[in-house]
Enzyme design. Structure first.
Site, mmCIF file in Angstrom:
data_model
loop_
_atom_site.group_PDB
_atom_site.id
_atom_site.type_symbol
_atom_site.label_atom_id
_atom_site.label_comp_id
_atom_site.label_asym_id
_atom_site.label_seq_id
_atom_site.Cartn_x
_atom_site.Cartn_y
_atom_site.Cartn_z
ATOM 1 C CG ASN A 66 -12.357 -4.123 0.106
ATOM 2 O OD1 ASN A 66 -11.445 -4.821 0.545
ATOM 3 N ND2 ASN A 66 -12.133 -3.001 -0.550
ATOM 4 C CD GLU B 59 -0.592 -5.144 -6.092
ATOM 5 O OE1 GLU B 59 -1.361 -6.079 -6.384
ATOM 6 O OE2 GLU B 59 -0.960 -3.957 -6.020
ATOM 7 C CG HIS C 46 -5.475 -6.223 -3.381
ATOM 8 N ND1 HIS C 46 -5.499 -4.869 -3.621
ATOM 9 C CD2 HIS C 46 -4.433 -6.725 -4.086
ATOM 10 C CE1 HIS C 46 -4.483 -4.567 -4.433
ATOM 11 N NE2 HIS C 46 -3.826 -5.674 -4.726
ATOM 12 C CE1 TYR D 275 -4.042 -1.853 -0.079
ATOM 13 C CE2 TYR D 275 -3.275 -2.977 1.890
ATOM 14 C CZ TYR D 275 -4.169 -2.862 0.842
ATOM 15 O OH TYR D 275 -5.199 -3.774 0.723
HETATM 16 P P1 CMP Z 1 -8.318 -1.930 -1.834
HETATM 17 O O1 CMP Z 1 -9.105 -1.720 -3.093
HETATM 18 O O2 CMP Z 1 -7.603 -3.211 -1.644
HETATM 19 O O3 CMP Z 1 -7.261 -0.758 -1.684
HETATM 20 C C1 CMP Z 1 -7.070 0.012 -0.524
HETATM 21 C C2 CMP Z 1 -7.793 -0.568 0.643
HETATM 22 O O4 CMP Z 1 -7.810 0.171 1.820
HETATM 23 C C3 CMP Z 1 -9.246 -0.714 0.251
HETATM 24 O O5 CMP Z 1 -9.370 -1.777 -0.646
HETATM 25 C C4 CMP Z 1 -9.905 -0.943 1.620
HETATM 26 O O6 CMP Z 1 -9.992 -2.301 1.979
HETATM 27 C C5 CMP Z 1 -8.894 -0.312 2.592
HETATM 28 N N1 CMP Z 1 -9.469 0.740 3.417
HETATM 29 C C6 CMP Z 1 -9.636 0.648 4.740
HETATM 30 N N2 CMP Z 1 -10.152 1.794 5.224
HETATM 31 C C7 CMP Z 1 -10.321 2.621 4.188
HETATM 32 C C8 CMP Z 1 -10.859 3.945 4.051
HETATM 33 N N3 CMP Z 1 -11.299 4.637 5.092
HETATM 34 N N4 CMP Z 1 -10.907 4.462 2.808
HETATM 35 C C9 CMP Z 1 -10.467 3.757 1.730
HETATM 36 N N5 CMP Z 1 -9.935 2.504 1.823
HETATM 37 C C10 CMP Z 1 -9.890 1.952 3.029
#
Ligand code: CMP
Length: 140
Positions: free
Chosen positions: A118, A132, A121, A51
């Site tokens: 969610n 990655e 990924h 990240y």
């Molecule tokens: P992903 O698409 O894997 O990429 C960034 C991840 O950060 C996102 O999915 C979420 O699972 C996670 N995340 C957790 N908290 C937040 C937030 N407040 N806003 C955006 N992403 C978040």
């Protein structure tokens, strides 16, 4: 035909909700190939690399906390246009906005603590997929 590799993570909530089989089933049902798969506890170092574009965001610590809530299943999968297609199979980042028929739309739940959990990924482009894959499968 663009045969690609992507990095898919079944995140801690996906593992805890028992969605490993369901997620793999969807990958296979779409005709994609599993190239590598392992269960891993994400380290701080892996998450800071994975990240890296979000490291200065206010919610970075929350992402770190979330991704260390339990084991993750890391997968390399391959197939034609898998990067774009698996992204669409995953659905919107926010599970409440994700369409039904997608993994997040069918199984995702919004949390009360504001952390976006969610389930999955996947890499969003070819360059990120290469980076990655190195982070989660340094031995390959
Ligand atoms: P992903 O698409 O894997 O990429 C960034 C991840 O950060 C996102 O999915 C979420 O699972 C996670 N995340 C957790 N908290 C937040 C937030 N407040 N806003 C955006 N992403 C978040």
């Amino acid at each position: 035909m663009s045969r690609e590799k992507t990095l898919i993570l079944i995140k801690p909530d996906g593992v805890q909700l028992g969605l490993v089989g369901e997620s793999i089933n969807r990958i296979e049902r779409k005709g994609y190939q599993l190239e590598a798969l392992k269960v891993v506890n994400a380290s701080k170092d892996q998450l800071e690399h994975h990240y890296s574009e979000l490291i200065h965001k206010s919610f970075f610590r929350e992402i770190e906390k979330y991704m260390q809530e339990g084991p993750i299943v890391a997968i390399i999968a391959s197939g034609p246009h898998i990067i774009d297609v698996f992204h669409r199979m995953s659905g919107n980042t926010n599970p409440s906005l994700a369409s039904f028929g997608t993994i997040r739309g069918d199984f995702g739940r919004e949390s009360n603590d504001g952390i976006i959990r969610n389930i999955v990924h996947s890499s969003d482009n070819v360059e990120h997929a290469k980076e990655e894959i190195k982070i989660w499968f340094p031995e390959l």
